[in-house]
Design a protein around this motif. Structure first.
Motif, PDB file in Angstrom:
ATOM      1  N   LYS A 192      33.681  16.700  82.514  1.00 47.36           N
ATOM      2  CA  LYS A 192      33.711  17.124  81.119  1.00 47.36           C
ATOM      3  C   LYS A 192      34.552  16.116  80.351  1.00 47.36           C
ATOM      4  CE  LYS A 192      35.128  21.083  78.277  1.00 47.36           C
ATOM      5  NZ  LYS A 192      35.947  20.410  77.305  1.00 47.36           N
ATOM      6  N   GLU A 193      34.129  15.810  79.149  1.00 45.35           N
ATOM      7  CA  GLU A 193      34.905  14.901  78.324  1.00 45.35           C
ATOM      8  C   GLU A 193      36.142  15.600  77.795  1.00 45.35           C
ATOM      9  OE1 GLU A 193      33.629  11.475  75.377  1.00 45.35           O
ATOM     10  OE2 GLU A 193      32.161  13.078  75.488  1.00 45.35           O
ATOM     11  N   ASN A 194      37.234  14.856  77.636  1.00 49.32           N
ATOM     12  CA  ASN A 194      38.425  15.409  76.987  1.00 49.32           C
ATOM     13  C   ASN A 194      38.845  14.483  75.859  1.00 49.32           C
ATOM     14  OD1 ASN A 194      40.161  13.325  77.911  1.00 49.32           O
ATOM     15  ND2 ASN A 194      40.637  14.425  79.771  1.00 49.32           N
ATOM     16  N   LYS A 195      39.772  14.927  75.055  1.00 53.43           N
ATOM     17  CA  LYS A 195      40.223  14.142  73.904  1.00 53.43           C
ATOM     18  C   LYS A 195      41.645  13.618  74.101  1.00 53.43           C
ATOM     19  CE  LYS A 195      37.355  16.916  70.875  1.00 53.43           C
ATOM     20  NZ  LYS A 195      36.236  16.107  70.587  1.00 53.43           N
ATOM     21  N   LEU A 196      42.063  13.523  75.345  1.00 57.35           N
ATOM     22  CA  LEU A 196      43.426  13.106  75.647  1.00 57.35           C
ATOM     23  C   LEU A 196      43.583  11.587  75.743  1.00 57.35           C
ATOM     24  CD1 LEU A 196      44.242  15.754  78.393  1.00 57.35           C
ATOM     25  CD2 LEU A 196      44.930  15.787  75.997  1.00 57.35           C
ATOM     26  N   GLY A 197      42.499  10.884  76.004  1.00 55.21           N
ATOM     27  CA  GLY A 197      42.580   9.435  76.133  1.00 55.21           C
ATOM     28  C   GLY A 197      42.846   8.950  77.550  1.00 55.21           C
ATOM     29  N   HIS A 198      42.907   9.887  78.498  1.00 59.74           N
ATOM     30  CA  HIS A 198      43.094   9.487  79.889  1.00 59.74           C
ATOM     31  C   HIS A 198      42.381  10.474  80.800  1.00 59.74           C
ATOM     32  CE1 HIS A 198      46.160  12.607  80.613  1.00 59.74           C
ATOM     33  NE2 HIS A 198      46.583  12.323  79.388  1.00 59.74           N
ATOM     34  N   LEU A 199      42.192  10.045  82.019  1.00 59.41           N
ATOM     35  CA  LEU A 199      41.483  10.834  83.030  1.00 59.41           C
ATOM     36  C   LEU A 199      42.388  11.901  83.621  1.00 59.41           C
ATOM     37  CD1 LEU A 199      38.802  10.744  84.843  1.00 59.41           C
ATOM     38  CD2 LEU A 199      40.256   9.597  86.493  1.00 59.41           C
ATOM     39  N   ARG A 200      41.792  13.080  83.889  1.00 62.34           N
ATOM     40  CA  ARG A 200      42.492  14.121  84.640  1.00 62.34           C
ATOM     41  C   ARG A 200      41.573  14.565  85.775  1.00 62.34           C
ATOM     42  NH1 ARG A 200      44.745  18.722  80.873  1.00 62.34           N
ATOM     43  NH2 ARG A 200      42.518  19.001  80.564  1.00 62.34           N
ATOM     44  N   VAL A 201      42.150  14.714  86.961  1.00 65.70           N
ATOM     45  CA  VAL A 201      41.366  15.043  88.152  1.00 65.70           C
ATOM     46  C   VAL A 201      41.893  16.329  88.766  1.00 65.70           C
ATOM     47  CG1 VAL A 201      40.691  14.264  90.453  1.00 65.70           C
ATOM     48  CG2 VAL A 201      40.942  12.614  88.605  1.00 65.70           C
ATOM     49  N   GLN A 253      40.071   3.033  89.773  1.00 71.03           N
ATOM     50  CA  GLN A 253      40.791   2.564  88.591  1.00 71.03           C
ATOM     51  C   GLN A 253      40.041   2.886  87.300  1.00 71.03           C
ATOM     52  OE1 GLN A 253      41.639  -1.550  89.258  1.00 71.03           O
ATOM     53  NE2 GLN A 253      43.130  -1.120  90.842  1.00 71.03           N
ATOM     54  N   ILE A 254      39.755   4.163  87.096  1.00 68.40           N
ATOM     55  CA  ILE A 254      39.088   4.587  85.864  1.00 68.40           C
ATOM     56  C   ILE A 254      39.992   5.509  85.053  1.00 68.40           C
ATOM     57  CG2 ILE A 254      36.755   4.356  86.778  1.00 68.40           C
ATOM     58  CD1 ILE A 254      36.778   7.432  87.100  1.00 68.40           C
ATOM     59  N   TYR A 255      41.302   5.348  85.174  1.00 67.49           N
ATOM     60  CA  TYR A 255      42.231   6.246  84.502  1.00 67.49           C
ATOM     61  C   TYR A 255      42.237   6.070  82.984  1.00 67.49           C
ATOM     62  CZ  TYR A 255      44.010   7.756  88.966  1.00 67.49           C
ATOM     63  OH  TYR A 255      44.114   8.305  90.223  1.00 67.49           O
ATOM     64  N   ASP A 256      41.601   5.018  82.477  1.00 60.21           N
ATOM     65  CA  ASP A 256      41.553   4.831  81.035  1.00 60.21           C
ATOM     66  C   ASP A 256      40.420   5.609  80.376  1.00 60.21           C
ATOM     67  OD1 ASP A 256      39.681   3.249  82.324  1.00 60.21           O
ATOM     68  OD2 ASP A 256      39.721   1.698  80.784  1.00 60.21           O
ATOM     69  N   LYS A 257      39.538   6.218  81.161  1.00 55.88           N
ATOM     70  CA  LYS A 257      38.434   7.016  80.634  1.00 55.88           C
ATOM     71  C   LYS A 257      38.943   8.400  80.237  1.00 55.88           C
ATOM     72  CE  LYS A 257      35.483   3.851  82.024  1.00 55.88           C
ATOM     73  NZ  LYS A 257      34.972   2.865  81.132  1.00 55.88           N
ATOM     74  N   SER A 258      38.279   9.032  79.261  1.00 54.42           N
ATOM     75  CA  SER A 258      38.702  10.347  78.768  1.00 54.42           C
ATOM     76  C   SER A 258      37.822  11.441  79.349  1.00 54.42           C
ATOM     77  CB  SER A 258      38.624  10.386  77.245  1.00 54.42           C
ATOM     78  OG  SER A 258      39.604   9.580  76.686  1.00 54.42           O
ATOM     79  N   TYR A 259      38.082  11.813  80.600  1.00 58.84           N
ATOM     80  CA  TYR A 259      37.298  12.853  81.260  1.00 58.84           C
ATOM     81  C   TYR A 259      38.205  13.775  82.054  1.00 58.84           C
ATOM     82  CZ  TYR A 259      33.356   9.754  80.345  1.00 58.84           C
ATOM     83  OH  TYR A 259      32.433   8.971  79.730  1.00 58.84           O
ATOM     84  N   ASP A 260      37.736  15.012  82.204  1.00 62.00           N
ATOM     85  CA  ASP A 260      38.302  15.938  83.172  1.00 62.00           C
ATOM     86  C   ASP A 260      37.289  16.019  84.301  1.00 62.00           C
ATOM     87  OD1 ASP A 260      40.481  16.441  81.579  1.00 62.00           O
ATOM     88  OD2 ASP A 260      39.688  18.310  80.764  1.00 62.00           O
ATOM     89  N   ILE A 261      37.719  15.776  85.517  1.00 65.94           N
ATOM     90  CA  ILE A 261      36.818  15.746  86.662  1.00 65.94           C
ATOM     91  C   ILE A 261      37.374  16.674  87.743  1.00 65.94           C
ATOM     92  CG2 ILE A 261      35.863  14.295  88.497  1.00 65.94           C
ATOM     93  CD1 ILE A 261      36.060  11.942  86.543  1.00 65.94           C
ATOM     94  N   VAL A 262      36.497  17.519  88.283  1.00 67.03           N
ATOM     95  CA  VAL A 262      36.867  18.377  89.407  1.00 67.03           C
ATOM     96  C   VAL A 262      35.986  17.986  90.593  1.00 67.03           C
ATOM     97  CG1 VAL A 262      36.960  20.725  90.305  1.00 67.03           C
ATOM     98  CG2 VAL A 262      37.574  20.288  87.926  1.00 67.03           C
ATOM     99  N   VAL A 263      36.608  17.672  91.706  1.00 62.00           N
ATOM    100  CA  VAL A 263      35.890  17.324  92.925  1.00 62.00           C
ATOM    101  C   VAL A 263      36.029  18.487  93.907  1.00 62.00           C
ATOM    102  CG1 VAL A 263      35.710  15.708  94.849  1.00 62.00           C
ATOM    103  CG2 VAL A 263      36.372  14.874  92.591  1.00 62.00           C
ATOM    104  N   VAL A 264      34.897  19.018  94.330  1.00 62.65           N
ATOM    105  CA  VAL A 264      34.873  20.104  95.306  1.00 62.65           C
ATOM    106  C   VAL A 264      34.343  19.523  96.614  1.00 62.65           C
ATOM    107  CG1 VAL A 264      33.957  22.375  95.866  1.00 62.65           C
ATOM    108  CG2 VAL A 264      34.429  21.774  93.478  1.00 62.65           C
ATOM    109  N   ALA A 265      35.215  19.475  97.614  1.00 63.70           N
ATOM    110  CA  ALA A 265      34.821  18.937  98.920  1.00 63.70           C
ATOM    111  C   ALA A 265      34.064  20.006  99.698  1.00 63.70           C
ATOM    112  CB  ALA A 265      36.051  18.492  99.694  1.00 63.70           C
ATOM    113  N   ARG A 266      33.023  19.577 100.394  1.00 59.55           N
ATOM    114  CA  ARG A 266      32.228  20.497 101.201  1.00 59.55           C
ATOM    115  C   ARG A 266      32.523  20.290 102.686  1.00 59.55           C
ATOM    116  NH1 ARG A 266      26.233  20.456  98.468  1.00 59.55           N
ATOM    117  NH2 ARG A 266      26.847  21.414  96.509  1.00 59.55           N
ATOM    118  N   LYS A 267      32.020  21.214 103.466  1.00 57.56           N
ATOM    119  CA  LYS A 267      32.209  21.139 104.916  1.00 57.56           C
ATOM    120  C   LYS A 267      31.609  19.837 105.446  1.00 57.56           C
ATOM    121  CE  LYS A 267      31.722  24.004 108.974  1.00 57.56           C
ATOM    122  NZ  LYS A 267      31.279  25.283 109.498  1.00 57.56           N
TER     123      LYS A 267
END
Length: 116
Positions: A33-42, A71-85
């Protein structure tokens, strides 16, 4: 990964899940999801199905290492990674390649939507 680059609250995770833009592979699902913070959140989600506690910790460390390598911390996104079995049983290079493809796909799609 710095504290400002992490999703910590369940409400932050819920906002990303509700946006419903996801890409799935047999080993992981990535919500973006895009965010308006100016940096990446994971945010990382590793369930008990993946393995015992020491395995889940290792999986989270691997995912953080992959994001540090991207090294994509300059992008403005919220990313959630769900690991599977089975995530912990795969080769790091394969996992990194999958994550990189997913992130590239999302960023490209998002840029295409903005231009149209």
């Amino acid at each position: 990964m710095k504290r400002e680059n992490r999703l910590l609250k369940s409400s932050e995770f819920a906002k990303v899940y509700d946006y419903r833009h996801r890409v799935s592979t047999p080993l992981m699902t990535v919500y973006c999801k895009e965010n308006k913070l100016g940096h990446l959140r994971v945010g990382l989600s590793v369930s008990k199905k993946v393995g015992k506690a020491h395995i889940r910790v290792r999986v989270r460390r691997l995912i953080r290492a992959m994001f540090n390598q991207c090294q994509i911390y300059d992008k403005s996104y919220d990313i959630v990674v769900v690991a599977r079995k089975g995530f912990d049983e795969e080769n790091y290079d394969k996992l990194y390649g999958e994550l990189q493809q997913i992130l590239t796909k999302f960023i490209k799609e998002n840029l295409d939507e903005k231009t149209n």
